[in-house]
Design an enzyme around this catalytic site. Structure first.
Site, PDB file in Angstrom:
ATOM      1  N   LYS A   1       2.884  -2.795  -6.407  1.00  0.00           N
ATOM      2  CA  LYS A   1       1.977  -1.809  -5.811  1.00  0.00           C
ATOM      3  C   LYS A   1       2.217  -0.392  -6.325  1.00  0.00           C
ATOM      4  O   LYS A   1       1.284   0.404  -6.390  1.00  0.00           O
ATOM      5  CB  LYS A   1       2.096  -1.852  -4.298  1.00  0.00           C
ATOM      6  CG  LYS A   1       1.557  -3.142  -3.719  1.00  0.00           C
ATOM      7  CD  LYS A   1       1.352  -3.023  -2.240  1.00  0.00           C
ATOM      8  CE  LYS A   1       0.819  -4.334  -1.701  1.00  0.00           C
ATOM      9  NZ  LYS A   1       0.360  -4.234  -0.340  1.00  0.00           N
TER      10      LYS A   1
ATOM     11  N   HIS B   1      -1.682  -6.120  10.776  1.00  0.00           N
ATOM     12  CA  HIS B   1      -2.104  -5.749   9.424  1.00  0.00           C
ATOM     13  C   HIS B   1      -2.669  -6.925   8.647  1.00  0.00           C
ATOM     14  O   HIS B   1      -2.723  -6.898   7.423  1.00  0.00           O
ATOM     15  CB  HIS B   1      -0.956  -5.112   8.624  1.00  0.00           C
ATOM     16  CG  HIS B   1      -0.393  -3.881   9.264  1.00  0.00           C
ATOM     17  ND1 HIS B   1      -1.156  -2.794   9.576  1.00  0.00           N
ATOM     18  CD2 HIS B   1       0.854  -3.581   9.666  1.00  0.00           C
ATOM     19  CE1 HIS B   1      -0.398  -1.870  10.134  1.00  0.00           C
ATOM     20  NE2 HIS B   1       0.826  -2.322  10.222  1.00  0.00           N
TER      21      HIS B   1
ATOM     22  N   GLU C   1       4.030   5.764   1.774  1.00  0.00           N
ATOM     23  CA  GLU C   1       2.674   6.333   1.779  1.00  0.00           C
ATOM     24  C   GLU C   1       2.510   7.152   3.045  1.00  0.00           C
ATOM     25  O   GLU C   1       3.135   6.857   4.069  1.00  0.00           O
ATOM     26  CB  GLU C   1       1.614   5.213   1.829  1.00  0.00           C
ATOM     27  CG  GLU C   1       1.271   4.614   0.502  1.00  0.00           C
ATOM     28  CD  GLU C   1       0.224   3.501   0.623  1.00  0.00           C
ATOM     29  OE1 GLU C   1      -0.375   3.316   1.691  1.00  0.00           O
ATOM     30  OE2 GLU C   1       0.041   2.805  -0.390  1.00  0.00           O
TER      31      GLU C   1
ATOM     32  N   ARG D   1      -7.284 -12.231  -7.356  1.00  0.00           N
ATOM     33  CA  ARG D   1      -7.581 -13.648  -7.053  1.00  0.00           C
ATOM     34  C   ARG D   1      -8.830 -13.709  -6.189  1.00  0.00           C
ATOM     35  O   ARG D   1      -9.377 -12.677  -5.800  1.00  0.00           O
ATOM     36  CB  ARG D   1      -6.422 -14.240  -6.252  1.00  0.00           C
ATOM     37  CG  ARG D   1      -6.152 -13.389  -5.006  1.00  0.00           C
ATOM     38  CD  ARG D   1      -5.214 -14.034  -4.044  1.00  0.00           C
ATOM     39  NE  ARG D   1      -4.675 -13.103  -3.077  1.00  0.00           N
ATOM     40  CZ  ARG D   1      -5.258 -12.719  -1.965  1.00  0.00           C
ATOM     41  NH1 ARG D   1      -6.467 -13.148  -1.665  1.00  0.00           N
ATOM     42  NH2 ARG D   1      -4.682 -11.866  -1.134  1.00  0.00           N
TER      43      ARG D   1
HETATM   44  P1  ADP Z   1      -0.537  -6.205   2.261  1.00  0.00           P
HETATM   45  O1  ADP Z   1      -0.633  -6.373   0.786  1.00  0.00           O
HETATM   46  O2  ADP Z   1       0.813  -6.492   2.814  1.00  0.00           O
HETATM   47  O3  ADP Z   1      -1.645  -6.916   2.992  1.00  0.00           O
HETATM   48  P2  ADP Z   1      -1.943  -3.681   2.223  1.00  0.00           P
HETATM   49  O4  ADP Z   1      -1.460  -2.541   1.408  1.00  0.00           O
HETATM   50  O5  ADP Z   1      -3.095  -4.455   1.679  1.00  0.00           O
HETATM   51  O6  ADP Z   1      -0.720  -4.650   2.525  1.00  0.00           O
HETATM   52  O7  ADP Z   1      -2.309  -3.178   3.674  1.00  0.00           O
HETATM   53  C1  ADP Z   1      -2.638  -4.076   4.724  1.00  0.00           C
HETATM   54  C2  ADP Z   1      -3.103  -3.285   5.929  1.00  0.00           C
HETATM   55  O8  ADP Z   1      -2.059  -2.379   6.357  1.00  0.00           O
HETATM   56  C3  ADP Z   1      -4.311  -2.394   5.711  1.00  0.00           C
HETATM   57  O9  ADP Z   1      -5.532  -3.082   5.835  1.00  0.00           O
HETATM   58  C4  ADP Z   1      -4.117  -1.373   6.805  1.00  0.00           C
HETATM   59  O10 ADP Z   1      -4.488  -1.902   8.061  1.00  0.00           O
HETATM   60  C5  ADP Z   1      -2.616  -1.171   6.816  1.00  0.00           C
HETATM   61  N1  ADP Z   1      -2.206  -0.053   5.929  1.00  0.00           N
HETATM   62  C6  ADP Z   1      -1.720  -0.137   4.664  1.00  0.00           C
HETATM   63  N2  ADP Z   1      -1.442   1.070   4.148  1.00  0.00           N
HETATM   64  C7  ADP Z   1      -1.751   1.973   5.106  1.00  0.00           C
HETATM   65  C8  ADP Z   1      -1.686   3.408   5.197  1.00  0.00           C
HETATM   66  N3  ADP Z   1      -1.218   4.167   4.202  1.00  0.00           N
HETATM   67  N4  ADP Z   1      -2.105   3.985   6.354  1.00  0.00           N
HETATM   68  C9  ADP Z   1      -2.554   3.239   7.391  1.00  0.00           C
HETATM   69  N5  ADP Z   1      -2.639   1.898   7.373  1.00  0.00           N
HETATM   70  C10 ADP Z   1      -2.239   1.254   6.250  1.00  0.00           C
END
Ligand code: ADP
Length: 510
Positions: free
Chosen positions: A121, A240, A205, A297
């Site tokens: 990431k 999440h 982040e 994917r």
């Molecule tokens: P993963 O790959 O583990 O699924 P993601 O980066 O795709 O993680 O994030 C999954 C979820 O986590 C997002 O849809 C959101 O709900 C939450 N999330 C991720 N990053 C942030 C952020 N910087 N601020 C707020 N919520 C976040």
């Protein structure tokens, strides 16, 4: 004109609903299918649906569905000329994609280099930023210790989110809101990431409060064309992880939709992407959007896009993998109506969504106008705790959002699954919640608004979700449609079939 199939035989390196779904398209294209299975899955529908099936090892994923050698051995023995990885397991594993290619077999997915570029990431953030894609404020390299978190918040303030560089499925994530939480949160994120991904690198982040998760489906061919197929809103999440997805998003207007679509294509092109992929964005309360990650994917929620565009994304994947150019240009893509997907998971909402297991004794699937169900189980299936709890996906299409929601509610009220606890009741609560109906929600909606009361009520009778939901809704004084006369049951409302079955079972009638 008869179009020759893109491949002769495709091995699906996956299980459950996605394996069944991929096999369906293969059949339609005249391609033979090969299933693989672990000892826990010998009688699963995906095994029975395939032309051939090969055992790849014992139940634990590490010894079966994650075992590259066993999968390649099955491909060689069966004579498969292509492998579709589905989602999860090895779908985003660059070493697997490379090993498949090295074995002279086509990987139905992106090149290993694109998986590698987007899989980490932090490097993905750096890569798309160079292409002018907005990213959430944060680090573009992993952080080494809790001191770096302190330094970041000194500059940018709380709250912050610690995330796993190799992340997925919401694992290895910790929100930090105060200085006291930093050390523990860092240690927990690191250890969770280490055990989930074998890689404990963490990055940071800025934590966006109340964001929406909106993603864009893209298709890219090996000849340099990239198009997008519109967005999916995936803000209804637990821990999440998505549970309801829809398209279009009520938040976007045409200008923002076009801008996000164009940005998504740019992000995909930046890593030399080929095949189907998804660019995920977070959108903040001022409607600014930021790149979150790319899923290299097919997504769980791809049917939402299929119902709106009329395309078969698996067929597109096969054609792209066979080297064909995209069958359409951006201006040829047409969208119609509204589509909505509910993930039916074997989990217990009354017990913090803990996975549940058991033998499915009865299923009445989602049926009726505008409905599709992609399922990996049937009556008699043993649901084990070895794998992801996703059993099935119910997808509804309607002319408008209200129409699609009404169809989904109706289908889920009729839906029955016995022998294993599921989250069907949660869907019904969300689908009839006034804020959801107004389109007024974010990624924290489910946890924040519904959790405590609903789970208390559900714990009382997990077997009768529709009744439970009705009871809870009545308790909350929400407006609900009038109950059918014959469906009246004490303490709630059942759809006709369910109440008749329940009454028949109580009175001992057949
Ligand atoms: P993963 O790959 O583990 O699924 P993601 O980066 O795709 O993680 O994030 C999954 C979820 O986590 C997002 O849809 C959101 O709900 C939450 N999330 C991720 N990053 C942030 C952020 N910087 N601020 C707020 N919520 C976040």
């Amino acid at each position: 004109m008869i179009v020759p199939p893109p491949f002769t035989k495709v091995l699906i390196a996956n299980r459950g609903e996605i394996a069944v779904r991929i096999m369906r398209t293969c059949r339609e294209l005249g391609v033979q299918t090969v299933a693989v299975y672990s000892d826990a899955d010998q009688c699963m529908p995906h095994v029975l649906a395939a032309d051939e099936a090969y055992r790849i090892g014992p139940a634990p994923s590490r010894e079966s569905y994650l075992c590259i050698d066993a999968l390649l051995e099955a491909a060689r023995t069966s004579g498969a000329d292509a492998i579709h990885p589905g989602y999860g397991f090895l779908a985003e594993n660059a070493a697997f994609a490379a090993a498949v290619a090295d074995a002279g077999i086509t990987f139905i997915g992106p090149p290993a280099s694109a998986i590698r570029g987007m899989g980490d990431k932090t490097s993905a953030r750096a890569l798309v930023k160079r292409a002018g894609v907005p990213i959430v404020l944060g680090s573009e390299t992993p952080i080494r210790d809790a001191g770096e978190v302190t330094a970041f918040v000194r500059l940018h303030g709380f709250p912050v989110l610690l995330k796993a560089a190799a992340g997925g499925g919401g694992k290895g994530m910790r929100v930090v809101r105060t200085p006291e939480e930093i050390a523990t949160a860092f240690a927990q994120a690191q250890s969770e990431a280490g055990s989930a991904f074998g890689d404990d690198r963490i990055y940071i982040e800025k934590y966006l409060d109340h964001p929406r998760h909106i993603e864009v489906q893209i298709l890219a061919d090996a000849h340099g064309s990239v198009i997008h197929l519109g967005e999916r809103e995936c803000s209804i999440q637990r821990r999440h992880q998505k549970i309801i997805e829809e398209s279009p998003s009520v938040l976007l207007d045409d200008a923002m939709r076009a801008a996000m679509g164009e940005t998504a294509c740019r992000a995909a092109a930046a890593c030399g992407y080929v095949n189907a992929g998804t660019i995920e964005f977070l959108v903040d309360s001022s409607r600014q959007y930021y790149f979150l990650e790319m899923n290299t994917r097919l997504q769980v929620e791809h049917p939402v896009t299929e119902l709106r565009t009329g395309l078969d994304l698996v067929a597109e994947q096969l054609r792209i993998a066979a080297g064909e150019p995209l069958s359409m240009r951006q201006e040829d893509v047409r969208w119609s109506g509204h589509a909505l997907e509910c993930r039916i998971c074997a989990e217990d909402p009354a017990n913090d969504f803990f996975p549940s297991s058991g033998r499915i004794s009865y299923i009445r699937p989602a049926q009726g106008p505008g409905m599709r169900e992609d399922s990996g189980v049937e009556a008699g299936t043993d649901v084990s705790l070895y794998y992801d709890p996703l059993l099935s996906k119910v997808i509804a299409w309607g002319d408008t959002r209200d129409h699609a929601i009404a169809r989904m509610v109706r289908a889920l009220q009729e839906y029955e699954i016995s022998g294993v606890t599921t989250n069907v009741a949660v869907h019904l609560v969300v689908l009839r919640h006034p804020d959801f109906l107004r389109g007024d929600f974010d990624t924290g909606f489910l946890g924040r608004t519904l959790a405590p009361k609903m789970f208390d009520v559900m714990a009382e009778d997990a077997q009768l979700p529709a009744a439970v939901v009705a009871a809870w809704l009545a308790h909350e004084q929400f407006t609900v449609a009038p109950a059918p006369q014959h469906g009246q049951a004490q303490g709630g409302r059942l759809s006709g079939w369910k109440s008749r079955r329940a009454a028949a079972m109580r009175s001992g009638e057949p």
